[in-house]
Write an enzyme that holds these catalytic residues in place. Structure first.
Site, short mmCIF file in Angstrom:
data_model
loop_
_atom_site.label_atom_id
_atom_site.label_comp_id
_atom_site.label_asym_id
_atom_site.label_seq_id
_atom_site.Cartn_x
_atom_site.Cartn_y
_atom_site.Cartn_z
N PRO A 1 0.95 -1.17 0.03
CA PRO A 1 -0.04 -0.16 -0.08
C PRO A 1 0.86 1.20 0.07
O PRO A 1 1.65 1.25 0.97
CB PRO A 1 -0.69 -0.03 1.24
CG PRO A 1 -0.51 -1.51 1.66
CD PRO A 1 0.60 -2.09 1.14
N GLN B 1 -6.72 -1.46 1.65
CA GLN B 1 -6.23 -1.36 2.97
C GLN B 1 -7.22 -0.16 3.68
O GLN B 1 -7.33 0.94 3.29
CB GLN B 1 -4.86 -0.65 3.11
CG GLN B 1 -4.11 -0.84 4.30
CD GLN B 1 -2.84 -0.10 4.52
OE1 GLN B 1 -2.59 1.02 4.40
NE2 GLN B 1 -1.79 -0.88 4.88
N TYR C 1 -0.68 4.96 13.16
CA TYR C 1 -2.00 5.38 12.85
C TYR C 1 -2.84 4.67 13.93
O TYR C 1 -2.53 4.10 14.81
CB TYR C 1 -2.41 4.98 11.32
CG TYR C 1 -1.45 5.90 10.28
CD1 TYR C 1 -1.39 7.12 10.41
CD2 TYR C 1 -0.81 5.06 9.39
CE1 TYR C 1 -0.43 7.72 9.74
CE2 TYR C 1 -0.14 5.66 8.41
CZ TYR C 1 0.23 7.10 8.53
OH TYR C 1 0.85 7.66 7.80
N ARG D 1 -1.95 -5.20 8.50
CA ARG D 1 -0.55 -4.54 8.41
C ARG D 1 -0.10 -4.06 9.61
O ARG D 1 -0.90 -3.19 10.52
CB ARG D 1 -0.28 -3.45 7.31
CG ARG D 1 0.68 -2.65 7.55
CD ARG D 1 1.36 -1.97 6.40
NE ARG D 1 2.20 -2.97 5.37
CZ ARG D 1 2.68 -2.48 4.61
NH1 ARG D 1 3.07 -1.06 4.19
NH2 ARG D 1 3.30 -3.58 3.44
#
Length: 389
Positions: free
Chosen positions: A26, A104, A188, A236
């Site tokens: 990504p 994603q 994140y 991920r």
């Protein structure tokens, strides 16, 4: 399995079979027009080129599950039916090229709403430039000095964001994606809940490992219920924060064990992102040991990413059982046909698009490889028989 087949062996994840062990990592494109998060021709051409280049899995950039969750105002989104509709052309083309499509799903949390990398301005984007000031996070801790302090999510806000991931997953199925990946890396939102650097809560979503993992565990449980049983679910993860008192590889292994039981099929292993000053040991394949550690420690298929540039290097990662999938970022930007060139270098039949094989068939053996020449000549012969040339 012969010596050329490891990187190009099929990989089965639930009901999806990837034609090889190469995936497009990504990579944010920061290119949505009108700051609306809707995919357009750039996304179709960018992702489609990598599919026609022979990769097994093409993953989109981080697609935000909410408008305020975008990393930049120009990022991709999946928070409405209009976003899903725009992505149908992308998934259809990827499939037509023999690759699987993956999306994603992400929320940037306290790192949301920044200017894109090539902007001359840094930090959080101003409202007049498409930005917003309602960043949220597990705790009211700014990512770094000079950035906005996010609002700490209450339990209602947590439930709302979990539902946003669930709704985005349902739309991803409708858009035609074969694979879903949850973004729990790079500092994140999901990573913010996991890491003690950014999660200082004292309720059931903070404190010990079980509590810090609760947010993502509940999302996985709910997402798994709304997507087909045959659809692979990937995560991920930043396998380590690379600093003392941060998220660790041992915790990543524990998380993989936990989420494997909830229906996660592969851990895509990256690292870092919780802080600006982590001493990351950059170098060729520097994150591969993290993928290997989770693969062997949790019995979980993994993907390796990070400074993987050489076909022999990529092949060895799979050959030695360090990871099941190799994800390429920068190399795929430099060369959309990296899988074809890697196959030639490894002496394996290259997955050239049928439209290109007549040119490849005229290359020298050293450039194209004898196997590729035979494959191309056979394809041309078949097309002539059917009046296609």
């Amino acid at each position: 399995m012969n010596d050329s087949a490891y990187l190009f062996a099929p990989l089965s994840l639930r009901g999806v079979q990837l034609r090889n062990r190469i995936a497009v990592s990504p990579m944010c494109q920061y290119s949505c027009e009108n700051l609306d998060g809707i995919a357009h021709d750039w996304h179709l051409v960018h992702l489609g080129a990598r599919a026609s280049g022979g990769t097994g899995l093409v993953l989109t950039e981080a697609a935000s599950v909410a408008p305020e969750g975008r990393i930049s105002p120009e990022d991709l989104g999946i928070w409405s039916d209009a976003h899903a509709e725009a992505l149908k052309a992308v998934t259809a083309f990827i499939r037509s090229q023999g690759a699987a499509s993956g999306i994603q799903l992400a929320h940037a949390g306290r790192k949301a709403g920044t200017y894109r990398p090539w902007s001359t301005v840094r930090g959080h984007a101003r409202v007049e430039d498409g930005g917003w000031s309602d960043q949220v996070a597990p705790s009211a801790i700014a990512f770094r000095e000079g950035m906005l302090t996010p609002a700490e999510l209450d339990t209602t806000g947590i439930g709302r964001l979990q539902q946003a991931f669930v709704s985005a997953a349902r739309r991803s199925v409708e858009a035609g994606f074969d694979v879903i990946e949850l973004h729990a890396a790079h500092g994140y939102l999901l990573h913010q809940f996991l890491s003690p650097i950014s999660n200082r809560r004292e309720d059931r979503y903070g404190g010990d490992f079980t509590n810090r993992a609760r947010f993502i565990t509940e999302i996985v449980q709910r997402v798994r219920k709304v997507i087909p049983d045959s659809m692979p679910l990937l995560i991920r993860v930043s396998a380590t924060d690379w600093i003392d008192d941060g998220w660790t590889l041992d915790e990543s292994v524990e998380l993989a064990v936990k989420l494997k039981a909830e229906g996660v099929d592969l851990f895509d292993c990256s690292s870092g992102g919780s802080t600006m000053d982590a001493p990351i040991p950059l170098g060729p394949g520097y994150q591969v040991p993290l993928a290997a550690g989770i693969r062997h420690g949790a019995g979980m298929p993994t993907g390796a990413v990070g400074q993987i540039v050489n076909p022999h290097q990529a092949d060895q990662i799979v050959r030695l059982g360090q990871a099941d999938l190799v994800l390429l970022g920068r190399e795929m930007l430099r060369d959309p046909y990296w899988p074809c060139h890697a196959a030639v270098e490894l002496g394996h039949p290259a997955p050239w698009p049928i439209q290109y094989v007549w040119v490849v068939s005229q290359d020298t053996p050293e450039r194209a490889g004898h196997a590729v020449q035979r494959e191309a000549a056979r394809a041309i012969g078949n097309s002539r028989l059917h009046g296609q040339t």
